[in-house]
Structure formats: C-alpha cells, structure tokens
Design a protein around this motif. Structure first.
Motif, PDB file in Angstrom:
ATOM      1  N   GLY A 280      -2.690  25.331  90.210  1.00 48.09           N
ATOM      2  CA  GLY A 280      -2.892  26.712  89.790  1.00 48.09           C
ATOM      3  C   GLY A 280      -3.668  26.768  88.481  1.00 48.09           C
ATOM      4  N   GLN A 281      -4.226  27.908  88.202  1.00 45.91           N
ATOM      5  CA  GLN A 281      -5.084  28.070  87.025  1.00 45.91           C
ATOM      6  C   GLN A 281      -4.342  27.729  85.733  1.00 45.91           C
ATOM      7  N   ASP A 282      -3.157  28.266  85.548  1.00 45.32           N
ATOM      8  CA  ASP A 282      -2.401  27.995  84.324  1.00 45.32           C
ATOM      9  C   ASP A 282      -2.043  26.521  84.215  1.00 45.32           C
ATOM     10  N   ALA A 283      -1.694  25.896  85.361  1.00 40.79           N
ATOM     11  CA  ALA A 283      -1.326  24.480  85.355  1.00 40.79           C
ATOM     12  C   ALA A 283      -2.504  23.616  84.928  1.00 40.79           C
ATOM     13  N   ILE A 284      -3.687  23.941  85.408  1.00 40.73           N
ATOM     14  CA  ILE A 284      -4.881  23.166  85.037  1.00 40.73           C
ATOM     15  C   ILE A 284      -5.208  23.366  83.563  1.00 40.73           C
ATOM     16  N   PHE A 285      -5.167  24.612  83.102  1.00 40.73           N
ATOM     17  CA  PHE A 285      -5.475  24.880  81.692  1.00 40.73           C
ATOM     18  C   PHE A 285      -4.507  24.130  80.770  1.00 40.73           C
ATOM     19  N   ALA A 286      -3.215  24.152  81.131  1.00 38.16           N
ATOM     20  CA  ALA A 286      -2.224  23.474  80.289  1.00 38.16           C
ATOM     21  C   ALA A 286      -2.455  21.965  80.284  1.00 38.16           C
ATOM     22  N   PRO A 291      -5.345  26.021  74.759  1.00 37.51           N
ATOM     23  CA  PRO A 291      -4.238  26.773  74.140  1.00 37.51           C
ATOM     24  C   PRO A 291      -3.778  27.914  75.034  1.00 37.51           C
ATOM     25  N   PRO A 292      -2.469  28.152  75.124  1.00 39.93           N
ATOM     26  CA  PRO A 292      -1.954  29.266  75.935  1.00 39.93           C
ATOM     27  C   PRO A 292      -2.362  30.601  75.333  1.00 39.93           C
ATOM     28  N   GLY A 293      -2.418  31.611  76.198  1.00 43.83           N
ATOM     29  CA  GLY A 293      -2.736  32.957  75.729  1.00 43.83           C
ATOM     30  C   GLY A 293      -4.220  33.256  75.671  1.00 43.83           C
ATOM     31  N   THR A 294      -5.055  32.245  75.956  1.00 40.09           N
ATOM     32  CA  THR A 294      -6.495  32.478  75.977  1.00 40.09           C
ATOM     33  C   THR A 294      -6.837  33.329  77.192  1.00 40.09           C
ATOM     34  N   GLY A 295      -7.757  34.266  77.061  1.00 41.70           N
ATOM     35  CA  GLY A 295      -8.159  35.106  78.177  1.00 41.70           C
ATOM     36  C   GLY A 295      -8.714  34.289  79.324  1.00 41.70           C
ATOM     37  N   ARG A 296      -8.613  34.868  80.513  1.00 40.64           N
ATOM     38  CA  ARG A 296      -9.026  34.168  81.733  1.00 40.64           C
ATOM     39  C   ARG A 296     -10.453  33.650  81.664  1.00 40.64           C
TER      40      ARG A 296
END
Length: 406
Positions: A280-286, A291-296
């Motif tokens: 998922g998108q959040d899983a890849i970003f993490a 950093p969390p909270g960054t816009g899509r």
C-alpha cells in the motif's frame, strides 16, 4: 466512446407494450452508441442493424431526440441507395459525471455522451476517520463546480457514479466496509451529489470502476485480466469474458487482502500480513523513510526522486512491494485462471522499479502462468476509477434510455 451494441431484443417474450418499447429504445440507442468512431448511422442503417422496421426506428429516434440523447448530423449517403439520410450520434450536450472518494483525495470528472472528457479535478484531503457526511459535502461542492463549468458550455449532467475504496452493499448506496476510511455500514445520501439530475448516482468499488475503465480503453481485444489498483489500500478488479466478475455478494477481487506475509503487520481489515501492509502507498512511503504526514503528491514526488537518485532504502521498499505483489498476483492468477495483469494507481507510477521484482515473484510462485508481456500499465491512467464510474453511468443510460423520459 464506443460501446457494445445490445443484443437483438425485438423477439423477446412479449410483456406490456411499454416494456417492448423500452427494450427497443435501448436497442436503437445501443446501435448508435456502438457505431465505429466517426461513423454516424442513419435511420435506415439502424433499422438494418437492429432488425426493427424503418417506421419503428423513426418513431424511436424521435423519442430519443426529444429526450436529448441523440443529435442529427446532416445528410449522409454512405452505404445507402436513393436519397441521403440524416446521420445520428449521441448528444454531446448531455453528460455523466464520475466521482471518487479515496483516503487522501476526492475527484470528479465529466464525460459527454460520446466519451469526451470535459472536466476533471482532484483535491487532496485527509479523509481518514472523517465523517461520511462531511466528505460527501465536500465532494458535492466539487461536483457543483464541475456542473457549473460544463454548464457554461451548454452541457447538462444527467447522472453519474461514485467510486469508493471499500466494499459496497447490494442497495448501491451503502458502504459495508472501507477500513482505510474508518467507515462501516454507512448509508450515503448519493442524491446530494447531483441534485436535480434526472438519474440517480450509482455506487462502485474503486478498483472495480477502474477495471471497467480499463476494459473500455484497453488496446486489443483481451477481455480477461486482473486489474490491481495501488492507493493507500490495494484493490483488485477481475474482468472475465469482457465482464466484471464480482462474485455472489459483489465483492470478489480483494487482492489487497490476500495474505502474503503471515507473520507480518496488522492490516486495516483486521487481518495480518495482507498485501496492503507491504505494498500500500503508506507502507511503501514508511519503508522508504519518507516522513509521515506529507501530502500524497509531494510524497510520491519525493519517492520518485529518491528512486531516480539510487536511494537504497527507497529502492528496497519498492522492490519488497513488487515481490509481495507478485505473490498475491500469482495466487489470484492460479485460482481465477487469469493470464494478464494490469497495474493502476501507484503501481503504474512505480512501474520502472516495481515490475522487475513483480515478474520475479510471478516466475517463482506461478511459473508460466503470466507472461512478462502480459503485465501492463493501465491504459486509462490515474483517472481510471472516475472514468469507470462515469462510463458505467453512461452504459446504464444506454441500456435504459427511457429513464430520461419519466
């Protein structure tokens, strides 16, 4: 937009005369909608294509003209003897709207009845845990802006569809579960989205809507494929024999919740180790260290910059996602006997770095099942869910044009 013409209907078991006329209205409109691009059939040609008498076609065309679904395009002599006839086409001053609610954005797009996109806009917003009524209100404002914009061109929006990232109920206005939004058993006031529009707004699962758009935009005649949509969640749509396969309860194709890592993280669905927890998108970003909270959009740009710059952590995150996506697709392909896969959402955006691990996973876990060349990027692009929801509304209108007469 070329739509398949409905099957011949005049010989069906007789019901009331109203039912027969409704069926024949759909038959005539479907024949015109299904014409090759650039060709505008005459009444005589529609009669020959449908088996209806010329007198019946003329009467039905008059009704469709009065309902605002058709327009006349002048004289044409193509393929006819005698006097030229008047060409017929779908009325481009009528339109349908596709809308989408996702975890981190809302979107709307307007298509005229020929399939031309007249308006599209996406607004980023965090909808996690937001009240459904407030999200719907924001989407209604965007829909009103879309209607106003096309209305300045004399175009009327007659109906539409809404795509959501979750399981939808048989009543077509209920979300059974949208874990990433935090919504369960939610009834939506879909009429608030397009007030005064003559047709109701229909509700669709986001991945299913995108799969339908892919079916219409896909080059060639491959009518069997698995569509995998990458967003905050991961969705899937199964197309078999040119039709969306949704299963007995309408929710087949939940590829994002295929278990790929039994000892992995807890998923929003309540399970453990689902594909969504890795790809998922959040899983890849993490996993990439963003950093969390960054816009899509900003987060995706940062990820792409990191990948292009050879950042090892970013590449490892995407490669891990691709490998586990390959595991999920391998399992699904074996169960459903599907030999083609279409990647949408961030899977398409990350194709350059993700496809290699995906293909390796397929080769390891389902050797020979899906050829490398049969894993492709969505032809409909990032607007697939919006286009699919709008296209389904258009298809419903072609199948039941009498709705604009009542």
């Amino acid at each position: 937009m070329r739509l398949p013409a409905p099957a011949f209907r005049e010989s069906v078991a007789p019901g009331s005369m109203v039912d027969v006329r409704r069926s024949n209205l759909a038959l005539v409109l479907g024949a015109i909608a299904g014409s090759d691009p650039g060709l505008h059939p005459t009444r005589a040609q529609v009669s020959a294509a449908t088996g209806l008498t010329k007198a019946s076609v003329s009467s039905l065309v008059l009704d469709l003209l009065e309902a605002g679904l058709l327009r006349e395009l002048g004289l044409t002599a193509r393929g006819e003897r005698g006097r030229p006839g008047v060409g017929l086409a779908l009325n481009t001053l009528r339109a349908v709207m596709g809308m989408e609610i996702n975890v981190d954005y809302i979107a709307a797009g307007v298509l005229d009845l020929s399939g031309t996109i007249l308006f599209k806009e996406v607004r980023e917003c965090d909808n996690r845990g937001a009240q459904p009524d407030s999200v719907l209100a924001e989407l209604a404002l965007l829909a009103a802006r879309a209607r106003s914009t096309v209305g300045e061109q004399g175009v009327e929006v007659v109906g539409g569809g809404l795509a959501v990232p979750g399981l939808t109920g048989p009543g077509r206005a209920r979300i059974l579960a949208a874990p990433n939004l935090g919504w369960t058993d939610v009834d939506l006031d879909l009429g608030a989205l397009l007030p005064e529009a003559p047709l109701v707004v229909s509700l669709f699962n986001e991945a299913n809507a995108a799969a339908l758009a892919e079916l219409r935009h896909r080059p060639g005649d491959d009518a069997d494929f698995l569509f995998v949509s990458g967003e905050v969640g991961v969705g899937g749509g199964l197309v078999v024999g040119g039709e969306l396969f949704t299963g007995p309860a309408g929710n087949a194709g939940e590829v994002g919740h295929v278990v790929v890592d039994p000892g992995g993280n807890r998923c929003s669905c309540g399970g453990t180790g689902c594909l969504e927890t890795v790809a998922g998108q959040d899983a890849i970003f993490a996993a990439a260290g963003l950093p969390p909270g960054t816009g899509r959009s900003a987060a995706m740009r940062s990820l792409l910059d990191a990948l292009a710059g050879g950042n090892a952590q970013a590449r490892a995150a995407v490669e891990r996602a691709g490998t586990h996506l390959g595991i999920a697709v391998a399992s699904t392909a074996r169960v459903m006997d599907i030999g083609a896969v279409v990647l949408g959402g961030h899977f398409a955006v990350l194709d350059e770095w993700l496809k290699g691990p995906l293909l390796a996973g397929l080769a390891r876990y389902a050797p020979g099942r899906v050829a490398d060349g049969d894993v492709t990027v969505a032809a409909a692009g990032e607007w697939g869910a919006v286009l699919g929801a709008a296209g389904s509304a258009l298809r419903s209108l072609v199948d039941a044009p009498y709705l604009l007469q009542e």
